[in-house]
Scaffold this motif. Structure first.
Motif, mmCIF file in Angstrom:
data_model
loop_
_atom_site.group_PDB
_atom_site.id
_atom_site.type_symbol
_atom_site.label_atom_id
_atom_site.label_comp_id
_atom_site.label_asym_id
_atom_site.label_seq_id
_atom_site.Cartn_x
_atom_site.Cartn_y
_atom_site.Cartn_z
ATOM 1 N N SER A 125 19.426 -32.314 29.295
ATOM 2 C CA SER A 125 20.126 -31.284 30.061
ATOM 3 C C SER A 125 19.149 -30.278 30.670
ATOM 4 O O SER A 125 19.262 -29.924 31.849
ATOM 5 C CB SER A 125 21.128 -30.554 29.160
ATOM 6 N N THR A 126 18.178 -29.813 29.863
ATOM 7 C CA THR A 126 17.228 -28.823 30.380
ATOM 8 C C THR A 126 16.321 -29.434 31.450
ATOM 9 O O THR A 126 15.977 -28.770 32.433
ATOM 10 C CB THR A 126 16.372 -28.242 29.246
ATOM 11 N N GLU A 127 15.941 -30.694 31.271
ATOM 12 C CA GLU A 127 15.117 -31.357 32.281
ATOM 13 C C GLU A 127 15.884 -31.533 33.585
ATOM 14 O O GLU A 127 15.326 -31.345 34.678
ATOM 15 C CB GLU A 127 14.644 -32.720 31.781
ATOM 16 N N LYS A 128 17.157 -31.876 33.481
ATOM 17 C CA LYS A 128 17.977 -32.057 34.674
ATOM 18 C C LYS A 128 18.076 -30.757 35.455
ATOM 19 O O LYS A 128 17.919 -30.734 36.686
ATOM 20 C CB LYS A 128 19.369 -32.549 34.286
ATOM 21 N N LYS A 181 11.231 -3.477 45.314
ATOM 22 C CA LYS A 181 11.701 -3.945 46.622
ATOM 23 C C LYS A 181 10.982 -5.206 47.088
ATOM 24 O O LYS A 181 10.700 -5.389 48.280
ATOM 25 C CB LYS A 181 11.545 -2.850 47.678
ATOM 26 N N ALA A 182 10.678 -6.094 46.156
ATOM 27 C CA ALA A 182 10.064 -7.365 46.544
ATOM 28 C C ALA A 182 11.018 -8.144 47.425
ATOM 29 O O ALA A 182 12.217 -8.244 47.139
ATOM 30 C CB ALA A 182 9.713 -8.179 45.307
ATOM 31 N N GLN A 183 10.497 -8.689 48.524
ATOM 32 C CA GLN A 183 11.301 -9.470 49.458
ATOM 33 C C GLN A 183 11.280 -10.940 49.042
ATOM 34 O O GLN A 183 10.265 -11.459 48.631
ATOM 35 C CB GLN A 183 10.748 -9.329 50.874
ATOM 36 N N GLY A 184 12.414 -11.602 49.169
ATOM 37 C CA GLY A 184 12.472 -13.018 48.844
ATOM 38 C C GLY A 184 13.288 -13.270 47.588
ATOM 39 O O GLY A 184 13.767 -12.350 46.920
ATOM 40 N N ARG A 185 13.415 -14.536 47.255
ATOM 41 C CA ARG A 185 14.207 -14.933 46.091
ATOM 42 C C ARG A 185 13.371 -14.778 44.824
ATOM 43 O O ARG A 185 12.192 -15.145 44.776
ATOM 44 C CB ARG A 185 14.614 -16.398 46.244
ATOM 45 N N ILE A 186 13.973 -14.228 43.772
ATOM 46 C CA ILE A 186 13.301 -14.071 42.483
ATOM 47 C C ILE A 186 14.182 -14.731 41.421
ATOM 48 O O ILE A 186 15.343 -14.363 41.261
ATOM 49 C CB ILE A 186 13.078 -12.593 42.130
ATOM 50 N N ARG A 187 13.614 -15.714 40.722
ATOM 51 C CA ARG A 187 14.389 -16.416 39.701
ATOM 52 C C ARG A 187 13.658 -16.384 38.364
ATOM 53 O O ARG A 187 12.429 -16.436 38.311
ATOM 54 C CB ARG A 187 14.605 -17.888 40.101
ATOM 55 N N VAL A 188 14.421 -16.333 37.291
ATOM 56 C CA VAL A 188 13.904 -16.573 35.947
ATOM 57 C C VAL A 188 14.309 -17.990 35.574
ATOM 58 O O VAL A 188 15.487 -18.353 35.655
ATOM 59 C CB VAL A 188 14.477 -15.562 34.938
ATOM 60 N N ARG A 189 13.325 -18.804 35.165
ATOM 61 C CA ARG A 189 13.606 -20.207 34.901
ATOM 62 C C ARG A 189 13.029 -20.640 33.555
ATOM 63 O O ARG A 189 11.940 -20.216 33.161
ATOM 64 C CB ARG A 189 13.004 -21.091 35.999
ATOM 65 N N LEU A 190 13.757 -21.517 32.895
ATOM 66 C CA LEU A 190 13.281 -22.125 31.658
ATOM 67 C C LEU A 190 12.312 -23.246 31.999
ATOM 68 O O LEU A 190 12.580 -24.082 32.876
ATOM 69 C CB LEU A 190 14.469 -22.688 30.871
ATOM 70 N N LEU A 191 11.170 -23.286 31.317
ATOM 71 C CA LEU A 191 10.244 -24.418 31.409
ATOM 72 C C LEU A 191 10.410 -25.242 30.139
ATOM 73 O O LEU A 191 9.930 -24.854 29.065
ATOM 74 C CB LEU A 191 8.794 -23.934 31.540
ATOM 75 N N PRO A 192 11.115 -26.382 30.214
ATOM 76 C CA PRO A 192 11.360 -27.185 29.009
ATOM 77 C C PRO A 192 10.063 -27.623 28.351
ATOM 78 O O PRO A 192 9.060 -27.895 29.028
ATOM 79 C CB PRO A 192 12.138 -28.393 29.558
ATOM 80 N N ALA A 193 10.092 -27.708 27.028
ATOM 81 C CA ALA A 193 8.900 -28.123 26.289
ATOM 82 C C ALA A 193 8.446 -29.508 26.713
ATOM 83 O O ALA A 193 7.246 -29.781 26.802
ATOM 84 C CB ALA A 193 9.195 -28.085 24.795
ATOM 85 N N SER A 194 9.393 -30.398 26.990
ATOM 86 C CA SER A 194 9.036 -31.763 27.377
ATOM 87 C C SER A 194 8.332 -31.796 28.722
ATOM 88 O O SER A 194 7.493 -32.679 28.975
ATOM 89 C CB SER A 194 10.291 -32.643 27.423
ATOM 90 N N VAL A 195 8.643 -30.857 29.617
ATOM 91 C CA VAL A 195 7.970 -30.779 30.919
ATOM 92 C C VAL A 195 6.600 -30.135 30.764
ATOM 93 O O VAL A 195 5.607 -30.604 31.325
ATOM 94 C CB VAL A 195 8.829 -30.001 31.936
ATOM 95 N N ASN A 196 6.530 -29.067 29.984
ATOM 96 C CA ASN A 196 5.262 -28.363 29.815
ATOM 97 C C ASN A 196 4.224 -29.210 29.085
ATOM 98 O O ASN A 196 3.020 -28.932 29.169
ATOM 99 C CB ASN A 196 5.468 -27.047 29.062
ATOM 100 N N ALA A 197 4.664 -30.243 28.383
ATOM 101 C CA ALA A 197 3.724 -31.115 27.679
ATOM 102 C C ALA A 197 3.006 -32.068 28.626
ATOM 103 O O ALA A 197 2.023 -32.709 28.244
ATOM 104 C CB ALA A 197 4.462 -31.924 26.607
ATOM 105 N N ARG A 198 3.467 -32.139 29.872
ATOM 106 C CA ARG A 198 2.944 -33.124 30.802
ATOM 107 C C ARG A 198 1.723 -32.588 31.553
ATOM 108 O O ARG A 198 1.551 -31.380 31.712
ATOM 109 C CB ARG A 198 4.029 -33.529 31.802
ATOM 110 N N PRO A 199 0.848 -33.516 32.005
ATOM 111 C CA PRO A 199 -0.300 -33.103 32.830
ATOM 112 C C PRO A 199 0.177 -32.335 34.064
ATOM 113 O O PRO A 199 1.193 -32.667 34.656
ATOM 114 C CB PRO A 199 -0.943 -34.439 33.229
ATOM 115 N N GLY A 200 -0.582 -31.314 34.426
ATOM 116 C CA GLY A 200 -0.203 -30.480 35.558
ATOM 117 C C GLY A 200 0.504 -29.214 35.119
ATOM 118 O O GLY A 200 0.595 -28.254 35.890
ATOM 119 N N TYR A 201 1.022 -29.212 33.899
ATOM 120 C CA TYR A 201 1.651 -28.015 33.336
ATOM 121 C C TYR A 201 0.800 -27.563 32.143
ATOM 122 O O TYR A 201 -0.252 -26.967 32.336
ATOM 123 C CB TYR A 201 3.094 -28.305 32.921
ATOM 124 N N GLN A 202 1.281 -27.818 30.946
ATOM 125 C CA GLN A 202 0.528 -27.485 29.733
ATOM 126 C C GLN A 202 0.068 -26.019 29.741
ATOM 127 O O GLN A 202 -1.079 -25.700 29.437
ATOM 128 C CB GLN A 202 -0.660 -28.443 29.570
#
Length: 254
Positions: A125-128, A181-202
């Motif tokens: 679910s979190t990866e999706k 007053k930052a311009q643009g979209r600002i989001r808070v997002r979860l970084l799933p552990a399974s994604v962060n374990a991959r090369p390019g993240y970590q």
């Protein structure tokens, strides 16, 4: 009596002709040999590329088979700890878009122990959600600017393994950016552990990623982030080589 001068002239002409023919022949032979060498080098390069491709394919197949065997063994043992290990192998060693990855996770979600089933479903679910949000980050979408001004989009990630404290920090950074007053979209997002374990993240600690030319924006985001962190840490800045103009990401992963 033959004309010696005429004979000498004829012999000279023949000599020049023969020398020229031999030179042309040698040049042509050299050209042919050079062409043959080029063809041989092309063939050798093709063979090496094919061998490299085959080695990569065999390595991938071995990796996939090892992960598959780990899942099968863990399900046969009905051991939750072994199934967690198998799940970790699936999520860290197989590509996110791999059909085998999806199938193995589905099998664990259906036939694993009850606690592992719940964990796998949460991971899926979190990866999706992460992939859906990530799909919006095309260069054209990230680089949009409103008429009459410059817009920078921000994603403030918090690492799943860092827990709710990291989420609260990310949300506070978002609030401070909005207050500034930052311009643009600002989001808070979860970084799933399974994604962060991959090369390019970590990612670990506090990191800001930006493209070349966005140094000022990165410095401002770092200032805001460090104000939120206060004495518990500070952000380090890192160049991102993904083409995402007018888009910065920060990672809160203590």
């Amino acid at each position: 009596m033959p004309n010696e001068h005429g004979s000498g002239s004829l012999l000279g002409t023949v000599h020049v002709f023969v020398t020229t023919v031999l030179a042309i022949g040698a040049g042509w032979s050299g050209f042919q040999l050079n062409q043959a060498d080029n063809r041989l080098r092309d063939v050798e390069a093709s063979v090496k590329y094919a061998e490299s491709e085959r080695a990569d394919r065999e390595s991938l197949e071995k990796k996939q088979m090892a992960v598959y065997d780990a899942v099968v063994r863990s399900l046969g043992e009905r051991n939750a700890q072994q199934q967690r290990v198998a799940k970790a192998l699936v999520t860290s060693m197989l590509d996110l878009d791999s059909p085998l990855r999806s199938e193995l996770l589905a099998v664990l979600a259906e036939t694993g122990t009850p606690e592992v089933q719940a964990e796998v479903r949460k991971t899926v679910s979190t990866e999706k959600q992460f992939l859906q949000e990530q799909s919006q980050l095309s260069a054209s979408e990230a680089g949009k600017t409103p008429t009459g001004g410059h817009s920078t989009n921000y994603d403030i990630f918090w690492c799943e393994l860092s827990g709710e404290g990291a989420r609260r920090i990310a949300e506070q950074i978002k609030e401070n950016l909005e207050e500034n007053k930052a311009q643009g979209r600002i989001r808070v997002r979860l970084l799933p552990a399974s994604v962060n374990a991959r090369p390019g993240y970590q990612h670990s600690g506090y990191v800001i990623r930006y493209n070349t030319g966005e140094e000022n924006e990165a410095a401002e985001l770092s200032r805001v982030g460090n104000k939120v962190l206060s004495e518990i840490g500070s952000f380090r800045q890192s160049i991102s080589y993904q083409n995402t103009p007018s888009y910065l990401s920060a990672f809160v992963c203590p």
